[in-house]
Design a protein around this motif. Sequence first.
Motif, PDB file in Angstrom:
ATOM      1  N   PRO A 226       0.806  -1.228   0.000  1.00 59.33           N
ATOM      2  CA  PRO A 226       0.000   0.000   0.000  1.00 59.33           C
ATOM      3  C   PRO A 226       0.835   1.273   0.000  1.00 59.33           C
ATOM      4  CG  PRO A 226      -0.930  -1.584   1.525  1.00 59.33           C
ATOM      5  CD  PRO A 226       0.371  -2.151   1.065  1.00 59.33           C
ATOM      6  N   ALA A 227       2.000   1.231   0.663  1.00 65.62           N
ATOM      7  CA  ALA A 227       2.883   2.399   0.653  1.00 65.62           C
ATOM      8  C   ALA A 227       3.418   2.662  -0.753  1.00 65.62           C
ATOM      9  CB  ALA A 227       4.042   2.189   1.625  1.00 65.62           C
ATOM     10  N   VAL A 228       3.716   1.580  -1.471  1.00 67.35           N
ATOM     11  CA  VAL A 228       4.207   1.720  -2.851  1.00 67.35           C
ATOM     12  C   VAL A 228       3.115   2.314  -3.741  1.00 67.35           C
ATOM     13  CG1 VAL A 228       5.175   0.482  -4.824  1.00 67.35           C
ATOM     14  CG2 VAL A 228       5.733  -0.248  -2.508  1.00 67.35           C
ATOM     15  N   ILE A 229       1.902   1.830  -3.589  1.00 71.26           N
ATOM     16  CA  ILE A 229       0.781   2.341  -4.381  1.00 71.26           C
ATOM     17  C   ILE A 229       0.504   3.801  -4.030  1.00 71.26           C
ATOM     18  CG2 ILE A 229      -1.668   2.083  -4.912  1.00 71.26           C
ATOM     19  CD1 ILE A 229       0.065  -0.105  -6.065  1.00 71.26           C
ATOM     20  N   LEU A 230       0.567   4.134  -2.739  1.00 70.95           N
ATOM     21  CA  LEU A 230       0.306   5.510  -2.324  1.00 70.95           C
ATOM     22  C   LEU A 230       1.317   6.474  -2.935  1.00 70.95           C
ATOM     23  CD1 LEU A 230      -1.046   7.684  -0.599  1.00 70.95           C
ATOM     24  CD2 LEU A 230       0.393   6.979   1.319  1.00 70.95           C
ATOM     25  N   GLY A 231       2.597   6.111  -2.903  1.00 74.00           N
ATOM     26  CA  GLY A 231       3.613   6.997  -3.452  1.00 74.00           C
ATOM     27  C   GLY A 231       3.664   6.987  -4.965  1.00 74.00           C
ATOM     28  N   GLY A 232       3.276   5.880  -5.579  1.00 76.29           N
ATOM     29  CA  GLY A 232       3.412   5.733  -7.027  1.00 76.29           C
ATOM     30  C   GLY A 232       4.470   4.692  -7.309  1.00 76.29           C
ATOM     31  N   LEU A 233       4.144   3.711  -8.132  1.00 70.68           N
ATOM     32  CA  LEU A 233       5.044   2.578  -8.353  1.00 70.68           C
ATOM     33  C   LEU A 233       6.394   2.969  -8.940  1.00 70.68           C
ATOM     34  CD1 LEU A 233       2.811  -0.348  -9.660  1.00 70.68           C
ATOM     35  CD2 LEU A 233       4.499  -0.469  -7.845  1.00 70.68           C
ATOM     36  N   VAL A 273      -6.892  -1.331   4.182  1.00 68.81           N
ATOM     37  CA  VAL A 273      -8.009  -0.388   4.121  1.00 68.81           C
ATOM     38  C   VAL A 273      -7.572   0.892   3.432  1.00 68.81           C
ATOM     39  CG1 VAL A 273      -9.581   1.023   5.502  1.00 68.81           C
ATOM     40  CG2 VAL A 273      -9.125  -1.347   6.170  1.00 68.81           C
ATOM     41  N   ILE A 274      -6.390   1.368   3.799  1.00 64.38           N
ATOM     42  CA  ILE A 274      -5.841   2.575   3.166  1.00 64.38           C
ATOM     43  C   ILE A 274      -5.602   2.331   1.680  1.00 64.38           C
ATOM     44  CG2 ILE A 274      -3.893   4.171   3.156  1.00 64.38           C
ATOM     45  CD1 ILE A 274      -3.595   3.548   6.178  1.00 64.38           C
ATOM     46  N   LEU A 275      -5.138   1.123   1.327  1.00 63.75           N
ATOM     47  CA  LEU A 275      -4.886   0.793  -0.079  1.00 63.75           C
ATOM     48  C   LEU A 275      -6.163   0.902  -0.909  1.00 63.75           C
ATOM     49  CD1 LEU A 275      -3.172  -0.335  -2.401  1.00 63.75           C
ATOM     50  CD2 LEU A 275      -3.671  -2.631  -1.549  1.00 63.75           C
ATOM     51  N   VAL A 276      -7.272   0.376  -0.388  1.00 68.06           N
ATOM     52  CA  VAL A 276      -8.549   0.455  -1.112  1.00 68.06           C
ATOM     53  C   VAL A 276      -8.948   1.906  -1.336  1.00 68.06           C
ATOM     54  CG1 VAL A 276     -11.006  -0.078  -0.984  1.00 68.06           C
ATOM     55  CG2 VAL A 276      -9.329  -1.800  -0.301  1.00 68.06           C
ATOM     56  N   LEU A 277      -8.806   2.728  -0.305  1.00 63.77           N
ATOM     57  CA  LEU A 277      -9.165   4.141  -0.430  1.00 63.77           C
ATOM     58  C   LEU A 277      -8.267   4.848  -1.446  1.00 63.77           C
ATOM     59  CD1 LEU A 277      -9.753   5.001   3.343  1.00 63.77           C
ATOM     60  CD2 LEU A 277     -11.468   4.536   1.584  1.00 63.77           C
ATOM     61  N   ILE A 278      -6.991   4.492  -1.447  1.00 61.57           N
ATOM     62  CA  ILE A 278      -6.043   5.107  -2.390  1.00 61.57           C
ATOM     63  C   ILE A 278      -6.441   4.788  -3.827  1.00 61.57           C
ATOM     64  CG2 ILE A 278      -3.649   5.080  -3.222  1.00 61.57           C
ATOM     65  CD1 ILE A 278      -2.865   4.412  -0.297  1.00 61.57           C
TER      66      ILE A 278
END
Length: 295
Positions: A226-233, A273-278
């Motif tokens: 999720p951290a990777v997705i939040l920042g951008g791959l 949960v954060i990943l889904v929202l992102i």
Amino acid sequence: MEYYLQLIINGLVVGSIYSLVALGFVIIYKATKVVNFAQGELVMVGAYMCFSLTVQFQIPFLLAFVMTLGFSVILGMAIERMILRPLIGEPIISVIMVTVGLSSVLKALVQMFWGTQLRAYPPVLPQEPVFIAGLPISPVYIAAFVLSVVLFAIFSAFFKYSSVGIAMRATAQDQQAAQSMGIGIKNIFALSWCIAAVVSSIGGVILGNINGINSQLGHLGLKVFPAVILGGLDSLLGAALGGLIIGVLENIGDGLAKDILGLGGFREVAAFVILVLILMIRPYGLFGTEEIERV
């Protein structure tokens, strides 16, 4: 208020480790366009290797740490040469599934050699807490955060100023153009896996000194995703910020769930949960490159 400040500090420490592991995700993706689902298992293998050298072979910690980094380089190179290089030109999904299989193999090997029970590193730093703004903070937490920040600064400078780093960025931008300029694409692929294995091992050793290690440490890769997705791959800065944000939100969310709802264990699912929202709001993350197709 002190309780939540403590949660934020702990979240920053854990988030800095997430950032290191996320850096490995991003480096491999930028070079090969492959999401490495064995990243968490690389963390686990590095942690167990350093533990084995320190406890079983009685090698001083700093020397064992350096030897672990050398082992990580060899492991990353071996994975790229023997497993992934034959798949060059194959569909990306095939390569991704190979990394999923690799994660299972590495986990099985760790359980075969070291078992599944929790193991603790011998203390390296003093155990007495350091008080900052009236809050007790363990020296290992401070060392983990500082080391993570220093390593991120080193890797950022490497990618921005070194010739090898520029070659890796060029390969990520356009592999065919980079190859036409004389850049060895296969060597760049191997180097990306070596760097990913090294940063993963560093994260594993840091976590081992904080919480100990067991065979479930490999699940860290899924928690970091999720951290990777939040920042951008494909963003190094995004990996750093995404890890810190997820670490802080994870700790605060767990604290709120316990205080308000009386629920425990929210920390284990908070990242997802954060990943889904992102994905609902920003599918490309905070700093990811948005791909626009024109027809």
